[in-house]
Design a protein around this motif. Structure first.
Motif, short mmCIF file in Angstrom:
data_model
loop_
_atom_site.label_atom_id
_atom_site.label_comp_id
_atom_site.label_asym_id
_atom_site.label_seq_id
_atom_site.Cartn_x
_atom_site.Cartn_y
_atom_site.Cartn_z
N ASN A 166 50.28 43.48 36.36
CA ASN A 166 50.08 45.00 36.78
C ASN A 166 48.55 44.63 37.79
N LYS A 167 47.80 44.11 37.40
CA LYS A 167 46.38 43.88 38.12
C LYS A 167 46.74 43.43 39.68
N SER A 193 48.31 45.69 41.57
CA SER A 193 47.21 46.71 42.20
C SER A 193 46.10 46.28 43.28
N VAL A 194 46.06 44.73 43.43
CA VAL A 194 44.94 44.46 44.31
C VAL A 194 45.82 43.59 45.41
#
Length: 92
Positions: A81-82, A85-86
């Motif tokens: 998920n991180k 997001s990036v």
């Protein structure tokens, strides 16, 4: 042990030089993608591992498995998920 070309030949399948060159080109692009994923994961302290044919190729062939045409990367859900997001910022 037979290599993939022997197995394909025995099965009556012919792989052309053009097909081999295309696969090699694809693997080169995949390696660039994998290096970029590695760079981003290191930057954000995200943990991933190689799996499947990608892991086998890295260990056994020190490269891709000659007939492999994808990359297999595992991440825990939070790290995945991180990463999602990036990615927009990192890949701009």
């Amino acid at each position: 042990m037979k290599n993939i070309e022997q197995i394909l030949t025995d099965a009556g399948v012919t792989v052309t030089d053009e097909q081999k060159a295309k696969l090699h080109e694809i693997q080169g692009i995949e390696l660039k993608i994998l290096r970029e994923v590695d760079r981003i994961c290191k930057k954000y302290d995200l943990h991933y591992s190689l799996s499947g044919g990608t892991l086998l190729g890295a260990i056994r062939h020190k490269d891709f498995i000659p007939w492999d045409d994808d990359i297999d990367i595992d991440l825990k859900r939070d790290d995945f998920n991180k990463l999602l997001s990036v990615l927009p910022e990192e890949l701009g």
